[in-house]
Structure formats: structure tokens, C-alpha cells
Design a protein around this motif. Structure first.
Motif, short mmCIF file in Angstrom:
data_model
loop_
_atom_site.label_atom_id
_atom_site.label_comp_id
_atom_site.label_asym_id
_atom_site.label_seq_id
_atom_site.Cartn_x
_atom_site.Cartn_y
_atom_site.Cartn_z
N GLY A 17 -2.64 -11.94 6.07
CA GLY A 17 -1.66 -12.69 5.28
C GLY A 17 -0.24 -12.23 5.57
O GLY A 17 0.69 -13.03 5.59
N PHE A 26 -4.66 4.69 7.55
CA PHE A 26 -4.07 4.45 8.86
C PHE A 26 -2.78 5.25 8.88
O PHE A 26 -2.27 5.60 7.82
N HIS A 70 -8.41 -16.58 -0.49
CA HIS A 70 -7.27 -16.65 -1.40
C HIS A 70 -7.30 -17.92 -2.23
O HIS A 70 -6.41 -18.15 -3.04
N LYS A 120 6.53 -1.18 12.70
CA LYS A 120 5.08 -1.23 12.90
C LYS A 120 4.72 -2.43 13.78
O LYS A 120 5.25 -3.51 13.59
N SER A 150 -2.02 -6.78 7.81
CA SER A 150 -3.14 -7.60 7.35
C SER A 150 -2.84 -9.05 7.65
O SER A 150 -1.69 -9.44 7.86
N GLN A 171 -11.87 -12.25 10.00
CA GLN A 171 -10.75 -13.10 9.63
C GLN A 171 -10.17 -13.81 10.85
O GLN A 171 -9.90 -14.99 10.82
N THR A 202 0.86 -1.17 0.00
CA THR A 202 0.00 0.00 0.00
C THR A 202 0.90 1.23 0.00
O THR A 202 2.00 1.20 0.54
N ASN A 239 -2.39 -9.75 -0.21
CA ASN A 239 -2.31 -9.46 1.22
C ASN A 239 -2.08 -7.97 1.42
O ASN A 239 -1.18 -7.39 0.80
N GLY A 240 -2.92 -7.36 2.24
CA GLY A 240 -2.75 -5.94 2.51
C GLY A 240 -3.42 -5.05 1.46
O GLY A 240 -3.25 -3.84 1.46
N GLY A 254 -6.51 -4.36 1.28
CA GLY A 254 -7.55 -3.55 1.90
C GLY A 254 -8.89 -4.26 2.04
O GLY A 254 -9.89 -3.65 2.40
N LYS A 255 -8.93 -5.55 1.77
CA LYS A 255 -10.19 -6.31 1.82
C LYS A 255 -10.81 -6.28 3.21
O LYS A 255 -11.98 -5.91 3.37
N SER A 256 -10.02 -6.67 4.20
CA SER A 256 -10.57 -6.71 5.56
C SER A 256 -11.00 -5.32 6.01
O SER A 256 -12.03 -5.14 6.66
N THR A 257 -10.20 -4.31 5.66
CA THR A 257 -10.55 -2.95 6.04
C THR A 257 -11.88 -2.53 5.42
O THR A 257 -12.74 -1.94 6.08
N1 LIG Z 1 -5.41 -1.15 12.78
C1 LIG Z 1 -4.55 -0.83 11.81
N2 LIG Z 1 -3.57 0.07 12.04
C2 LIG Z 1 -2.70 0.41 11.07
N3 LIG Z 1 -2.70 -0.11 9.83
C3 LIG Z 1 -3.65 -1.02 9.53
C4 LIG Z 1 -4.62 -1.43 10.50
N4 LIG Z 1 -5.43 -2.34 9.92
C5 LIG Z 1 -4.98 -2.50 8.66
N5 LIG Z 1 -3.91 -1.71 8.40
C6 LIG Z 1 -3.18 -1.62 7.13
O1 LIG Z 1 -4.10 -1.44 6.06
C7 LIG Z 1 -3.72 -2.19 4.91
C8 LIG Z 1 -4.87 -3.06 4.45
O2 LIG Z 1 -5.10 -4.09 5.41
P1 LIG Z 1 -6.27 -5.18 5.28
O3 LIG Z 1 -6.28 -5.93 6.57
O4 LIG Z 1 -7.52 -4.54 4.85
O5 LIG Z 1 -5.70 -6.14 4.12
P2 LIG Z 1 -6.36 -7.47 3.48
O6 LIG Z 1 -6.67 -7.14 2.07
O7 LIG Z 1 -7.48 -7.95 4.31
O8 LIG Z 1 -5.11 -8.49 3.49
P3 LIG Z 1 -5.03 -10.08 3.88
O9 LIG Z 1 -5.35 -10.84 2.64
O10 LIG Z 1 -3.58 -10.27 4.22
O11 LIG Z 1 -5.93 -10.36 5.02
C9 LIG Z 1 -2.47 -2.98 5.32
O12 LIG Z 1 -1.34 -2.33 4.79
C10 LIG Z 1 -2.45 -2.92 6.82
O13 LIG Z 1 -1.13 -2.89 7.31
#
Ligand SMILES: Nc1ncnc2c1ncn2[C@@H]1O[C@H](COP(=O)(O)OP(=O)(O)OP(=O)(O)O)[C@@H](O)[C@H]1O
Ligand SMILES: [Mg+2]
Lengths: 344, 501
Positions: free
Chosen positions: B406, B18, B202, B398, B404, B90, A2, B43-44, B46-49
């Protein structure tokens, strides 16, 4: 990956407000400024009878026992534990000192004995927590409850109740001074540096934080978590032992019932004000000392302000609560959200 | 199929940052009633976010959410639940020490005269599980069940009678094929009843099995969305990665066994009562041994026995020709055996500590507490691992809990690699890792192996085992039931051995 964000002004501000030193320092500054208004001459430091003299020095001087105990507490809390027995350890150490002086032991032997007793107490706590796997709060409660009684029993050995004594060595360490500076400050600095080196210049600190963060994971990564927990209680016992030497020499007497009453609570507060969390996993030694200073400054200020002493604990509680609120992300965000809603 | 004129739920122009990371930028997501919508990305990405914003778990910086065409305010998870948006996150967030009943009724206990009625709570719990065709003892603590059952319980808890949108964040990461099929059956039923379902995974096979439409995120941006039929596998992968995947498959198919000489690590009749029946197993330098079996067949137990994390009560372990008397994780690490646990949250991560500290921990314990790694050395090591495994993090300082899912998995993997082992035991090393990274990890395993490392890989993904293994040991009911090598290693062969035919 990112995209990283360029630092902005509000980003910097957020960084500052969430830095762990900001709020305790601010609190300390506010209390000091208030003191400056209330008590004229608060900031003056004079030389009287060849040593430094003044309110600020007095605060540092009185903060030493709490700060010592808090350092040990910080390590124990780092392992996700807690040591409630520190006040009782001080009582036992004090009683031991008075007794051995009565028996006529050489004073440097008594000093070593006192520290040994602190260590022994830590050994006991460590045994309960690390070997028998008893929850720290219960395990250390045992010594907390029994320690002052043990102190009284030691007093009974020679039939003395609150016997008074003199010892050039012990009192030199406690109330004496080297040049202008009180000895206990110098010794404290030495203890701090030694502990810091032990925690941060070996891998002990990392291991403590690993055990406190996730003991199962730490074990699988090869950390011997029992041994680490054990050493944390030893360190705490030793720190409390030293505080016991200082306090006992200061009062010239063994007073197991009331010496260092509630010091465990002040120590825990100091750790927490310093940004440590009872959930474990982090040790901040420097910040813990800052926390102890905040508490001592507050105590001294309340005494100086002429408020009836009954208010002491209440005011202390309010100020501590305020500092903790400032540190809490949730509380800060809630306030920010309120402000934003107003603006709309 | 579904009525496509007004989507069930719409997210418009959603952005979120963030500190140091722009996690989402102007993202749009439309879900129709009665569809399964796969949300994919690295991974990362932004899906979970994104789904946490939809469910009120994370506040958004900008954007709008519409439910059935009407803008709605979702400030908290309670808001989302009241609107009929249910989620399984997750990281399973149930309480393992509480009974299944308590976990299922945690948020809304049935009351009688103001007191909790446990009789009705039990009935309610059973009723919820019944929707998933799950029959388990609801009075046992949740932690006594496998991760898979826990996952299903989490889904049972999320489902309400009025659920309109169901979000599943990597629900199948710890399920085996049968359990996944069970879950999919449930998902199809729910879909037929008009619920809109978001499905993050995945496993691309599963996407084609169940999803009606797909949206792809990359670096916090929406890079593509459309019906599953219009997104063939290769196109999908290049959308996710922003590049072609290359010819991983071809590369893997052609590997020859590099194994040589005496075993580095050998188990002789190693076992423990009620945990794992005594087994023989040997690992040679330059060899990958796969460990196959269903969930609960003893894969993790075998791995932990070899690593010394479980104490054996029979047999012996021989390292470099010498018997190891009392094994412990620390001793294993010191003699060059490293282990990467299956459950990253419970046994791997130190969430408060930084990525750097997490990566260096095992190497540090190997060196002992007195010989601390210098700060520069630590940084170099962390940087190296971040690069080798493409861990998405703004910097090595960090806290790992903020990465995230993964990427957290990659950090745990990095820790075991950083200890410079000669034997590496990996328990489900690729759980929750995206396709690109998956290929990277597989490639890394092959490379380490060619450098003389001995590897044991326990995995529930048969294709992965077939792709990397020189030999495969098959487990069933906590006992080793077979071993195959070379050309005999095929999916069918493994399945046949597992089934016992
Ligand atoms: N609480 C938080 N504080 C700081 N950064 C965060 C926080 N939560 C997520 N991030 C950052 O936001 C970005 C997106 O994270 P997210 O968890 O949405 O990824 P994801 O697509 O679900 O990945 P994965 O497949 O690994 O689960 C990542 O770079 C992560 O480091
Ligand atoms: Mg995720």
C-alpha cells in the motif's frame, strides 16, 4: 507507521558489512598486504628522472585504460545494457591513429579523429539498441566481432602491418608526465570528474537509473528512455576511444588483433566488484574505479609473484569470485546461518 | 462448524525486524480448520510479513509455528509447501512471457522417460484451472490475459491436492465485482473441504461477506482478534487506525461542483483502432471526472490516450484551447498533465531507487535533465509527500521495493502529485490502500480539486467514483457509452449504464 529501531552495535556491524565499499576495499587491502610481504620495497615510491616511480604508481598507471572503459561500462550497465564491443573500439581507434599519422594529419586533429571514431562506434551501438531494439548483448557483439577486422582493413589501406610511429602529443598524453605525475593519471582524473558531474550534477544519472530499473515506468514518468540508452552507449564509446588513444600511443603501433584483449571482461568485472548489478538501475562511478584498481592490483601482483603467467587468469578468477561471494547477501546469510547452527 | 479445540495452524510470539523497522512484535495468530480468517491492518502494519513468515519466505527473529498442535520447522517455502501451506502473494509472481501451462507447472513438471511431457502438463494445467471454473486457452502467454485472470491463475497454481492452509494476500485488489464473487465461491468450497484460509484485504465489505474471524494488526502488534459478528465496522476501523475515522462520509456527501469555465483538457474523437473507439471527453478546472466500467472496458486505455502514453490514430487532444499535435508522456508532463498508472509494479515503481528518487522523478523530467533539483529541494519534497500521504517508511532513502504494498502505491501517487500538474489522471489510485489512507486520498483529491486542479479518476470501485465525481463517463467494450453529472451519479445508474439498459 512502524516504530523505528534505535541503532545497535550489531546493527552498525551489519550496516558496515553490507556497505558497498567495505568488501572491495578489504580485498584491495589484503592483496596489497600480501604483496608487501612477497615483494620487499613494494610500498616505496621514489623519484626517478623527475617522475614518481614505484609499484603502487605502476598499478595506478596500468589501471587507467581498464578504469576508463569500466566507467563507460558502468553507465551502460546502469541502463540494464552491456557493451561487449569496447575492446574492438580500441582496436579501430588504434588503427585509425596509425593510419592518419601515416597520412601526415596534424596530431591534434588525429586526437579528435580518434575520439570521434569512438563516438561513432557508440552511435552504431546506440542505434542498434535504442532504435532497433536489439538486445544489448547481441547488438554490441556485432561490433565486438567485426571491430578487430575493421582495424586490420584500415591497416591495409597503407599496406602497413603493425607500423611503428612517434607522436609527441599522443605519447605525451599517454606515457608522459606533468611534473611528477604521469599525464594519463591527470587526464583520467579530469575524465572522471567530468563524467561524475554529468551523471550526478545533472539529472542524467537518475534517468539512466530509472531506465535501467524499469523502462516502462520511466517512460510513463516522462523519461525519454531511448535517448537515455543512446547516450549511455555514446559515453561508453567515448571512454573506449580515450583508452584506445592511451594504449596505442603507449605501444607506438596499431595491433588490432591483440590490443586490449578481454578488456570488456575486466571492465564488466570492475563494475560488478564495485557493487553494480547487471540487472541495471544503479551507477557507482567511484566504486567502479575501485573495482578496476582491485583487478589491476591483482594482475600486477600475480606477475610480480613470479607465478607462471598461465596461472594469471585462474588466480584472478578465484579472487574475483571471492569478492563477489562476500558481497552477495545470500552467500553471507548462508555462512552466518551455518555458524549459528554450529553454536547451538 | 470447525473444531476449535486444536487450531489448524498457530503462530506464537512471532517477532521480526528489518533494518530500522520493527515489522512484527510478539504476534499471535490462530487459524481453525474450515474457517476464513481475515487479517487486517493499515499499510505497513505487518500483514504481508506475518504471512511470509508462515510460508517460509521470510525468516523470523523469534517465535514458534504449530500445525495441528505439533511444532513444525518452516525454514524455506519448500518446507511450508510440503506441510500443505499454499500462498498467493500480494505481488503476483508469475512469468508473463510464459504460457499459462508453463506457469501452472513451473515447480513440478510431469515427466515421461525423464523428459517433460507437455501433453500431460497441459492436462494438469487444465485440471487445475477447472477447480476454479476457469476456461482459458492455456497455450497463450499469461501476459496476454487481464490482471484478474492472472490473479486466478496464481491461485490455481498455489492450490495443491493436499493444501491444508491457503494464504491469500490481497487477492481481490484487482478484481471486479463478478470476479470477486467467483473467487469467493471458490473460497467457500475450499473452506467446506476443511482448509484454513487467511484472507488479507482492505475492502471491509468483503470481510463481512466472507470472513468467519478477524485479527487486526497495528504497528506490528496484534491489537484484536475475534469472530466477525463481534466486530462491527466502526469498531474494526478504530482498532486498525488506533483512532476514530471521523466523518469522511458526511464530508464527502456535501461537496458541490467547483467546475468553472472552459475545459483544460478535451478529447475530440480521440481513439485508436482495436484499443478504444473514438470518444469525446472534457475536463475542467476544479472538476473530478470519474471513469467507470468493467475490467477490460477501456478505462486504462482512455487514461493513457489522454496522457499520450498510447498514440491515437484518430481525433485530437486540446489543451488550454490549443490542439496538441504529437503527444508523449514527457510533453504531457511539461504542459501540466500527470498520470498515475494502475499497475504499480510493472509501470510505476523503480524498486531499487529510494522513496525520494521515486517521488521526484516526474518533476525532474518536467524540468529537463540539465536543471537538476537540488538535494535539499528533493529532500523537502519527499518529506512533504511522505507527510501528506502518510507513507510509512523509516526515511526517504529507503529503497521503495522494501515498503509494504500500500505504501508503494502511495509513492507512485506522490510522484504524479509532485510534478505540480494542473490536470491529474489517476488510474485506480487507491488499489491496496487501507481505509484510513483511502479516506485521506479521497480528501486530498477533493482539496486539490478545490485548488483548481482538473482530475480524471478511473476506478473499479463504484462507491469511490460516486463519492468523488462531479461527472462520470461510463465505458463498455472499449467505447464510451454514457456520461452523467450531479445528482444522476448513483451506483444504480452507473451499473445500469454499464449493463446497457
Ligand atoms: N524486505 C524488507 N526490507 C525492509 N523492510 C521491510 C521489508 N519488507 C517489509 N518491510 C517493512 O516492514 C513493515 C511491514 O510491511 P508489510 O509488507 O508486512 O506490511 P502490510 O501490512 O502487508 O502492508 P500493506 O497493506 O501496505 O501491504 C513495513 O514498514 C515495511 O517497510
Ligand atoms: Mg502487504
Amino acid at each position: 507507521m512502524t516504530a523505528p529501531l534505535p541503532p545497535s552495535f550489531s546493527g552498525r556491524l551489519r550496516e558496515l558489512t553490507s556497505h558497498r565499499a567495505t568488501w572491495p576495499l578489504l580485498a584491495l587491502a589484503v592483496i596489497l598486504v600480501v604483496d608487501g610481504f612477497v615483494a620487499p620495497g613494494f610500498f616505496t615510491i621514489r623519484i626517478v628522472e623527475g617522475r614518481l616511480f614505484g609499484s603502487l604508481i605502476d598499478i595506478l598507471y596500468r589501471a587507467v585504460p581498464t578504469a576508463l572503459v569500466a566507467l563507460g561500462m558502468a553507465v551502460v550497465i546502469g541502463t540494464k545494457g552491456i557493451d561487449l564491443s569496447v575492446g574492438s573500439i580500441i582496436a579501430v581507434v588504434g588503427a585509425t591513429i596509425a593510419w592518419r599519422i601515416q597520412e601526415g594529419d596534424p596530431h591534434f586533429v588525429i586526437l579528435l579523429t580518434a575520439l570521434g571514431v569512438g563516438l561513432l562506434c557508440g552511435l552504431w551501438n546506440g542505434f542498434l539498441v535504442a532504435v532497433l531494439d536489439i538486445q544489448p548483448i547481441i547488438a554490441t557483439l556485432i561490433l565486438m566481432v567485426s571491430g578487430r577486422g575493421i582495424g586490420l582493413m584500415i591497416n591495409l589501406i597503407y599496406g602497413g602491418t603493425n607500423p611503428s610511429f612517434t607522436s609527441p602529443l599522443l605519447q605525451g598524453l599517454s606515457v608522459g608526465s606533468i611534473g611528477l605525475v604521469p599525464t594519463r593519471l591527470i587526464v583520467f582524473a579530469a575524465v572522471f570528474v567530468a563524467l561524475w558531474l554529468l551523471i550526478r550534477r545533472t539529472a542524467l544519472g537518475l534517468f539512466v537509473e530509472a531506465v535501467g530499473g524499469n523502462a516502462a515506468a520511466a517512460d510513463l514518468a516522462g523519461v525519454r528512455s531511448r535517448l537515455i540508452k543512446y547516450s549511455a552507449y555514446l559515453i561508453s564509446g567515448l571512454c573506449a576511444g580515450w583508452a584506445g588513444v592511451i594504449l596505442t600511443a603507449d605501444t607506438h603501433t596499431s595491433d588490432p588483433v591483440s590490443v586490449a584483449l578481454y578488456i570488456e571482461l575486466d571492465a564488466i568485472l570492475a563494475v560488478v566488484i564495485g557493487g553494480g548489478s547487471l540487472a541495471g538501475g544503479r551507477i557507482y562511478l567511484g566504486m567502479t574505479v575501485l573495482g578496476a584498481l582491485v583487478i589491476q592490483t591483482l594482475t600486477t601482483s600475480i606477475l610480480m609473484s613470479g607465478l607462471p603467467p598461465e596461472y594469471n587468469l585462474l588466480v584472478k578468477a578465484v579472487v574475483v569470485l571471492f569478492v563477489l561471494l562476500l558481497q552477495s547477501n545470500n552467500a553471507r546469510n548462508a555462512v552466518l546461518a551455518l555458524v549459528r547452527r554450529r553454536k547451538r | 462448524m470447525a473444531d476449535t479445540s486444536t487450531p489448524r495452524i498457530e503462530l506464537l510470539g512471532v517477532s521480526k525486524s528489518f533494518p530500522g523497522v520493527r515489522a512484527l512484535e510478539n504476534v499471535e495468530l490462530r487459524l481453525n480448520a474450515g474457517e476464513v480468517h481475515a487479517l487486517l491492518g493499515e499499510n505497513g502494519a505487518g500483514k504481508s510479513t506475518l504471512i511470509k513468515i508462515m510460508t517460509g519466505a521470510v525468516p523470523r527473529d523469534a517465535g514458534e509455528i504449530r500445525l495441528d498442535g505439533r511444532p513444525v520447522q518452516i525454514g524455506t517455502t519448500a518446507d511450508a509447501r510440503a506441510l500443505g501451506i499454499s500462498t498467493v502473494y500480494q505481488e503476483v509472481n508469475l512469468i508473463p512471457t510464459m504460457t499459462v501451462t508453463k506457469n501452472l507447472t513451473l515447480e513440478r513438471q510431469p515427466r515421461r522417460f525423464g523428459l517433460i511431457s507437455w501433453r500431460r502438463a497441459r492436462a494438469l494445467a487444465r485440471q487445475r484451472l477447472k477447480r476454479l471454473n476457469l476456461e482459458i486457452d492455456t497455450e497463450k502467454p499469461l501476459g496476454s490475459y487481464s490482471v484478474a485472470i492472472q490473479q486466478l491463475v496464481a491461485i490455481a497454481r498455489a492450490l495443491e491436492d493436499d493444501t491444508r492452509v491457503l494464504v491469500l494476500d490481497e487477492p481481490t485488489a484487482s478484481l471486479d465485482a463478478t470476479e470477486t464473487e467467483l473467487l469467493f465461491q471458490i473460497v467457500r468450497d475450499l473452506k467446506a473441504s476443511g482448509i484454513a484460509i487467511v484472507f488479507i484485504t482492505h475492502f471491509l465489505d468483503q470481510v463481512y461477506q466472507i470472513a468467519d474471524r478477524i485479527s487486526v494488526l497495528r504497528n506490528g502488534r496484534l491489537v484484536g482478534t475475534g469472530p466477525t459478528a463481534e466486530l462491527p465496522r466502526l469498531k474494526l476501523i478504530s482498532l486498525m487506525l488506533g483512532r476514530e475515522l471521523g466523518t469522511v462520509e458526511a464530508h464527502l456527501a456535501s461537496h458541490a461542483s467547483l467546475a468553472s469555465g472552459e475545459p483544460v483538457l478535451a478529447a475530440k474523437g480521440l481513439g485508436r483502432r482495436r484499443t478504444m473507439a473514438p470518444f469525446d471527453l472534457s475536463l475542467r478546472a476544479g472538476e473530478v471526472v470519474g471513469l467507470a466500467g468493467l475490467l477490460g472496458s477501456g478505462r486504462t486505455e482512455t487514461a493513457k490516450l489522454l496522457f499520450g502514453a498510447i498514440r491515437p490514430d484518430s481525433g485530437e487532444l486540446v489543451l488550454d484551447g490549443k490542439p496538441v499535435p504529437h503527444n508523449s508522456p514527457r510533453q504531457s508532463l511539461r504542459s501540466g498533465v500527470a498520470f498515475c498508472p494502475e499497475d504499480r509494479k510493472a509501470e510505476g515503481l523503480l524498486g531499487e531507487l529510494s522513496v525520494r528518487e521515486n517521488i521526484m522523478l516526474a518533476l525532474q523530467t518536467k524540468r529537463g535533465w540539465l536543471r537538476r533539483l537540488g538535494r535539499d529541494e528533493q529532500k523537502r519534497l519527499a518529506q512533504e509527500m511522505i507527510k501528506a500521504l502518510a507513507i510509512a517508511t523509516p526515511d526517504a532513502e529507503k529503497p521503495v521495493g522494501q515498503l509494504s504494498g500500500g505504501n508503494q502505491q502511495k509513492v507512485v501517487l506522490a510522484r504524479s502529485l509532485a510534478s505540480q500538474p494542473k490536470v491529474l489522471i489517476l488510474d485506480e489510485p487507491t488499489r491496496g490502500i487501507d481505509v484510513g489512507a483511502h479516506a485521506d486520498v479521497v480528501r486530498l483529491i477533493r482539496r486539490l480539486c478545490s485548488e483548481g486542479l482538473a482530475l480524471l479518476v478511473a476506478s473499479s470501485e463504484l462507491d469511490e467514483l460516486v463519492a468523488v465525481s462531479d461527472r462520470v463517463a461510463v465505458l463498455r467494450d472499449r467505447r464510451k457509452v454514457g456520461e452523467m453529472a450531479g445528482a444522476d451519479i448513483t451506483r444504480e445508474n452507473i451499473i445500469r449504464t454499464i449493463a446497457g439498459r
